[in-house]
Design a protein around this motif. Structure first.
Motif: not given
Length: 459
Positions: A226-238
């Motif tokens: 889980r530490l190797r994945i990135t933040e949700s693109p939709e959340f970053l957009k929000m």
């Protein structure tokens, strides 16, 4: 003050990750990696959750409630198991708050750590003979913490998979999280089945603790992934559009109370048939039909293993035909096929019991449950999606999952007929069918600067 400090620290982490994401957007991991991480993490969390339930039936009454009669001790152990259902909505609110405001990914990591530590400590918890009344008190506390962790786990896991997924494959990738539930059931049931091959004295002395100790290794694996994945693109957009809200729970109640109710009720059909199959039939088969308990247990393990693969297959179909159509079909199947499930179990034949489990889990439950991970979150806007999805799922667990085995046994004792139990499940499926039919996805926001500016309610 503690709340604000925590928010500032997590916000700094978010801003760093957002900057990195902007610079190297093309290098984001593919949707399948995020979906796999969500599935593995969910498997680990639900493994921890299930081993407690199995231990409650097999050994916790002797270890932590010896002063009670055997029957009362078993009830006390099962009551301890049920504490998690009470904690789960609170976990959804707490983790959902920060998951909607600060970071989907970070909250998902914290939920995994909380579950892992709580489960691992149970494996070392002194029993009643060693520390008296503190033993059951600490056991209940750790179970409550497990419930908090699970309350935040599902919403975060499905959102990470869903919001990373391509538009035409959202049901498929989100369903990987759903496959983690039967995978956890297979893992926990198999380990306890192996441990029960020990002599009874050794199992009660220390053998029952081994499944809890194993969770430490699983948590390390889950965190690494889980530490190797990135933040949700939709959340970053929000976040970039500054659409986060001050208190997601209040905003949810104010603007999305109807989707919350409908989302909760859509779980009636998948939740009830799952807990009837995985919990109630384990006692119904031996008690009322005369089936060997190990035969029912093995039937459950085989059916759950098959379901790990049928869930994504159903989700692929949903991406082609529509999520709502598959959800409606699943609810209808629960109402109709629950009768053959009981007819097969009532024959008292092990192979018929296996057939019943296969109808109940990898066929019926998979159809009703596979699309839940993409259907429920899409009822809510991104700024309240973590909170809304988590609350709908966890409240649904309280009102449908938790009482199902007790209601089923009450109906069986009152009427003497398993058809009364089947009818109860069919009625619940009808409620779920109605809620699904009334549900509508949240309208997508118009990406205009003036719309984005007016949508922010954060000062």
């Amino acid at each position: 003050m503690i709340h604000n400090t925590y928010l500032m620290a997590m916000s700094q982490e978010f801003e760093m990750e957002q900057s990195m994401s902007t610079v190297a957007h093309s290098h984001l991991p593919p949707a399948r990696r995020v979906a796999a991480a969500s599935m593995i993490g969910t498997t680990i969390e639900w493994y921890d959750y299930y081993i407690f339930g199995t231990a409650a039936v097999l050994v916790l009454n002797d270890q932590f409630f010896p002063a009670l009669s055997p029957a009362a001790g078993t009830l006390a152990a099962l009551a301890t198991f049920a504490v998690a259902f009470i904690a789960r909505p609170f976990g959804g609110i707490i983790f959902g708050h920060f998951g909607d405001k600060v970071s989907r990914k970070t909250i998902l990591v914290w939920s995994l750590m909380l579950m892992g530590m709580s489960t691992f400590i149970v494996g070392f918890l002194p029993n009643y003979d060693a520390i008296g009344i503190w033993a059951p008190i600490l056991l209940v506390l750790l179970r409550f913490l497990q419930g908090l962790a699970v309350g935040g786990e599902w919403g975060g896991a499905v959102l990470m998979a869903l919001e990373h997924a391509p538009e035409k494959k959202k049901a498929f990738y989100a369903s990987w999280t759903q496959s983690g539930v039967p995978a956890a059931l297979v893992l926990s049931s198999t380990i306890f089945l192996l441990m029960q091959q020990m002599d009874e004295a050794s199992f009660h002395a220390w053998g029952w603790r081994v499944p809890f100790w194993i969770s430490a290794l699983l948590i390390v694996v889950g965190l690494f992934i889980r530490l190797r994945i990135t933040e949700s693109p939709e959340f970053l957009k929000m976040k970039s559009e500054k659409r986060e809200v001050r208190v997601p729970l209040f905003e949810l109640i104010r603007t999305a109370w109807w989707p919350l109710i409908l989302g909760t009720l859509t779980l009636a059909s998948p939740n009830i048939i799952f807990y009837i199959s995985s919990v109630y039939l384990l006692s119904y088969g031996p008690t009322h039909v005369g089936l060997n308990r190990d035969s029912v247990f093995m039937a459950l393990i085989i059916a759950a293993f098959i379901q790990v693969f049928t869930i994504p297959m159903v989700a692929m179909l949903a991406d082609r035909l529509g999520k709502k159509k598959i959800m409606l079909a699943g609810a209808a199947m629960v109402a109709l096929l629950i009768y053959p499930v009981f007819w097969l179990v009532n024959t008292g034949q092990p192979m018929a019991a296996l057939g019943a489990m296969i109808i109940a889990l990898p066929i019926t439950h998979a159809t009703a449950y596979a699309v839940v991970a993409s259907f429920i979150p899409e009822l809510f806007q991104p700024e309240v999606r973590f909170t809304g999805s988590s609350l709908a799922y966890q409240i649904g667990g309280i009102i449908t999952s938790a009482p199902a085995p007790f209601i089923a046994e009450y109906l069986m004792q009152s009427t003497g007929s398993s058809m009364a139990v089947a009818t109860y499940i069919a009625v619940a499926a009808a409620v779920g069918f109605t809620a699904i039919a009334l549900s509508r996805p949240a309208k997508k926001r118009i990406d205009r600067p003036e719309a984005r500016a007016s949508s922010s309610v954060t000062p």
